[in-house]
Write a protein that holds these residues in place. Structure first.
Motif, PDB file in Angstrom:
ATOM      1  N   ARG A  10       0.829  -1.202   0.000  1.00 28.69           N
ATOM      2  CA  ARG A  10       0.000   0.000   0.000  1.00 28.69           C
ATOM      3  C   ARG A  10       0.872   1.265   0.000  1.00 28.69           C
ATOM      4  O   ARG A  10       0.549   2.251  -0.670  1.00 28.69           O
ATOM      5  N   GLN A  14       0.802   4.216  -2.794  1.00 22.73           N
ATOM      6  CA  GLN A  14       0.584   5.624  -2.454  1.00 22.73           C
ATOM      7  C   GLN A  14       1.666   6.503  -3.058  1.00 22.73           C
ATOM      8  O   GLN A  14       1.394   7.603  -3.541  1.00 22.73           O
ATOM      9  N   THR A  19      -4.130   5.561  -6.310  1.00 21.15           N
ATOM     10  CA  THR A  19      -5.024   5.716  -5.162  1.00 21.15           C
ATOM     11  C   THR A  19      -6.036   4.581  -5.078  1.00 21.15           C
ATOM     12  O   THR A  19      -6.307   4.053  -3.990  1.00 21.15           O
ATOM     13  N   ALA A  20      -6.625   4.207  -6.209  1.00 25.67           N
ATOM     14  CA  ALA A  20      -7.655   3.169  -6.187  1.00 25.67           C
ATOM     15  C   ALA A  20      -7.095   1.843  -5.686  1.00 25.67           C
ATOM     16  O   ALA A  20      -7.713   1.151  -4.854  1.00 25.67           O
ATOM     17  N   ASP A  23      -6.474   2.058  -1.950  1.00 20.60           N
ATOM     18  CA  ASP A  23      -7.721   1.946  -1.190  1.00 20.60           C
ATOM     19  C   ASP A  23      -8.204   0.503  -1.134  1.00 20.60           C
ATOM     20  O   ASP A  23      -8.778   0.059  -0.127  1.00 20.60           O
ATOM     21  N   LEU A  26      -6.261  -1.160   1.523  1.00 15.35           N
ATOM     22  CA  LEU A  26      -6.754  -0.723   2.833  1.00 15.35           C
ATOM     23  C   LEU A  26      -8.055  -1.433   3.187  1.00 15.35           C
ATOM     24  O   LEU A  26      -8.269  -1.824   4.338  1.00 15.35           O
ATOM     25  N   GLU A  27      -8.935  -1.642   2.203  1.00 14.55           N
ATOM     26  CA  GLU A  27     -10.187  -2.354   2.440  1.00 14.55           C
ATOM     27  C   GLU A  27      -9.908  -3.793   2.859  1.00 14.55           C
ATOM     28  O   GLU A  27     -10.556  -4.329   3.776  1.00 14.55           O
ATOM     29  N   ARG A  73     -16.548   4.092   7.316  1.00 12.79           N
ATOM     30  CA  ARG A  73     -16.633   5.074   6.226  1.00 12.79           C
ATOM     31  C   ARG A  73     -15.781   6.302   6.544  1.00 12.79           C
ATOM     32  O   ARG A  73     -15.054   6.818   5.691  1.00 12.79           O
ATOM     33  N   LYS A  76     -11.901   5.359   6.280  1.00  9.57           N
ATOM     34  CA  LYS A  76     -11.405   5.268   4.905  1.00  9.57           C
ATOM     35  C   LYS A  76     -11.350   6.644   4.254  1.00  9.57           C
ATOM     36  O   LYS A  76     -10.433   6.940   3.471  1.00  9.57           O
ATOM     37  N   ALA A  77     -12.320   7.510   4.576  1.00  8.21           N
ATOM     38  CA  ALA A  77     -12.303   8.860   4.017  1.00  8.21           C
ATOM     39  C   ALA A  77     -11.103   9.651   4.525  1.00  8.21           C
ATOM     40  O   ALA A  77     -10.444  10.373   3.764  1.00  8.21           O
ATOM     41  N   ALA A  79      -8.286   8.357   5.483  1.00 10.45           N
ATOM     42  CA  ALA A  79      -7.069   7.767   4.938  1.00 10.45           C
ATOM     43  C   ALA A  79      -6.746   8.317   3.554  1.00 10.45           C
ATOM     44  O   ALA A  79      -5.576   8.401   3.176  1.00 10.45           O
ATOM     45  N   ARG A  80      -7.778   8.702   2.793  1.00 10.88           N
ATOM     46  CA  ARG A  80      -7.518   9.274   1.464  1.00 10.88           C
ATOM     47  C   ARG A  80      -7.740  10.786   1.446  1.00 10.88           C
ATOM     48  O   ARG A  80      -7.931  11.366   0.385  1.00 10.88           O
TER      49      ARG A  80
END
Length: 526
Positions: A10, A14, A19-20, A23, A26-27, A73, A76-77, A79-80
């Motif tokens: 990850r 980064q 980014t996708a 993420d 991370l999920e 939610r 994760k928001a 984190a990005r």
């Protein structure tokens, strides 16, 4: 080991701005019950629930599954760096009376406890105490949910009932002789001049003034205050929320600005005083645009205004030699004074190129100018060709390689300033700071003060130099970043930080240190 590999993958994604994919990793980590702290560059296992519930507060039932969904939610928001989405989830959690502890990854359910108690006060016939309690509870709930508009509306309703609330002491009381505005008559005011009809009219005007202040219509607010003073002789104390009858109270007059008669320098002092009085009157009526226009007219006359000290002076005052300038040496004071006055006139006419050229001539004579104090000083010519010299108060004044390099950089910076290459001059100054030097342009000296940013000692947590950037280049960029932050150019400071991060450099602002990242990128082979 699998988690370490996922975290490292990850990090690589980064750095390459994928980014996708980052993420998605991370999920997957969240599905395993692992959270990552990007700031400390660590991870830990928390289990299937991202945040752990603590506390046993009684209250309405809450949908814990929905709480966990919102927490994930929000995590994760953040984190990005999607702060708007994170705040939206946080607001919904607050509406559910959920309080968070991000450091410990805990959440708890809070009840809005209303502990306001009534103090003894003047009894109000017909006061609906049930309605008062409802408004106090509704206001406390709105404040807990950060709905300050609703909280203010509840406070207005309480004041309309003649109730004053003390949030610090958590008490409420009825206002003696209260009106809709929340203002009451000063208990020491027993003057019988005002009739009952006059008192009612005063209360109505006070309410109009409060409404005007809430609309931020300050012109109407000032008009009502003048009406209270001229028609009823009433003075208002906004701090104590009192009003009293005082027809002989002194009116505040516009303050007069003073000036030094020797610093007028051909300016029409009467005209300046007239404009200053007009500006003071405009400011007292809150006509800020008109006051700014008058200030521009004053500056067009070559006058500088000091509002803090209530003084004014001409922008082109006469420069004098510093009274404590006792340096011996052959200097033509008449020539220096002529050059200083020519530079003053050039600056007054906005001919800054000519002013800078004259300043170079003065520096060649060993003269420095202080525009703030309007004085000049002779530094001597003991080192021709090298105006900068090491300060006599430098306790580390021993010949070193860094000292010779700083002296060389000072000479190069002086040449850059003489050719008005300010970007190069600033870059050289940053290199001097990175080497631990500090400049005193007024005294034309430098001395060692230590490096502002130091490389952290060898540690297994950090890596070795990677060949992409040298330690001196890192510290020069850090000095440039510090200068940008002092000048509030945060975009440029962030750009330098991203550039260093791409080169594998970690910055620790708390202790002013830096280090190479252990997994920093390596230069591509030629």
């Amino acid at each position: 080991a699998a988690v370490d590999e996922m975290v490292a993958r990850r990090s690589r994604l980064q750095r390459t701005r994928e980014t996708a994919a980052a993420d998605a990793v991370l999920e997957a980590l969240l599905e395993l019950g692992v959270v990552v702290d990007d700031f400390r560059r660590t991870w830990r296992y928390v289990g299937p629930e991202l945040y752990r519930r603590v506390g046993t507060e009684e209250g309405p039932a809450v949908d814990e599954a929905r709480v966990q969904e919102l927490l994930k939610r929000r995590y994760k928001a953040r984190a990005r760096f999607a702060w708007a989405e994170a705040d939206e989830a946080y607001d919904e959690l607050r509406e559910m009376n959920v309080a968070l502890n991000d450091e410990r990854l805990e959440w708890r359910l809070e009840r809005v406890r209303v502990r306001y108690r009534r103090l003894s006060g003047a009894e109000r016939p017909g006061l609906n105490t049930t309605r008062v309690a409802e408004l106090i509870e509704a206001r406390a709930t709105a404040r807990f949910r950060r709905d300050f508009g609703e909280a203010d509306a509840c406070l207005d309703g309480l004041r309309a009932l003649g109730v004053e609330v003390d949030d610090e002491a958590e008490t409420w009381t009825t206002i003696r002789d209260a009106c809709r505005s929340g203002y009451s008559r000063d208990p020491r005011d027993h003057d019988p001049t005002l009739t009952a009809e006059d008192v009612a009219a005063v209360r109505d005007l006070l309410f109009e003034r409060v409404e005007a202040k809430r609309r931020r219509d300050f012109a109407e607010c000032d008009r009502v205050k003048r009406t209270l003073s001229s028609r009823f002789g009433v003075v208002v104390d906004d701090t104590a929320k009192f009003w009293r009858y005082a027809p002989d109270a002194p009116r505040r007059r516009a303050s007069r600005y003073s000036h030094d008669p020797t610093e007028v320098d051909g300016v029409n002092a009467s005209r300046v005083e007239e404009l200053l009085e007009a500006r003071a009157a405009a400011r007292s009526r809150r006509l800020w645009t008109q006051a700014d226009d008058i200030l521009r007219d004053i500056r067009d006359l070559g006058v500088l205004v000091d509002d803090a000290n209530m003084t004014w002076r001409t922008a082109a005052g006469r420069y004098r030699r510093a009274t404590d300038d006792a340096v011996d040496g052959a200097v033509d004071e008449r020539l220096v004074q002529q050059l200083v006055e020519s530079r003053r006139d050039a600056r007054r006419n906005a001919d800054y190129a000519a002013a800078d050229a004259i300043l170079v001539q003065l520096e060649a004579l060993g003269v420095t100018v202080c525009d703030h104090k309007k004085e000049w000083r002779y530094l001597g010519d003991d080192e021709p060709g090298k105006p900068y010299r090491r300060g006599a108060d430098d306790e580390t004044a021993q010949p070193t390689a860094d000292g010779r390099l700083i002296q060389d950089l000072c000479d190069k910076r002086l040449q850059a300033r003489r050719t008005f290459d300010w970007a190069q001059a600033n870059h050289l100054a940053d290199q001097i700071v990175a080497l631990g030097g500090r400049l005193n342009d007024a005294a034309k000296t430098w001395r060692f003060v230590g490096k502002p940013f130091a490389q952290r000692p060898d540690d297994p947590l950090y890596g070795k130099p990677n060949g992409l950037v040298s330690p001196l280049q890192v510290e020069t960029l850090l000095a440039t970043r510090a200068r940008n932050k002092r000048s509030r150019d945060f975009a440029a400071a962030d750009a330098i930080q991203r550039r260093l991060a791409d080169c594998g450099v970690l910055i620790f602002d708390r202790d002013n240190t830096w280090a190479f990242r252990r997994d920093s990128p390596q230069p591509e082979p030629e």
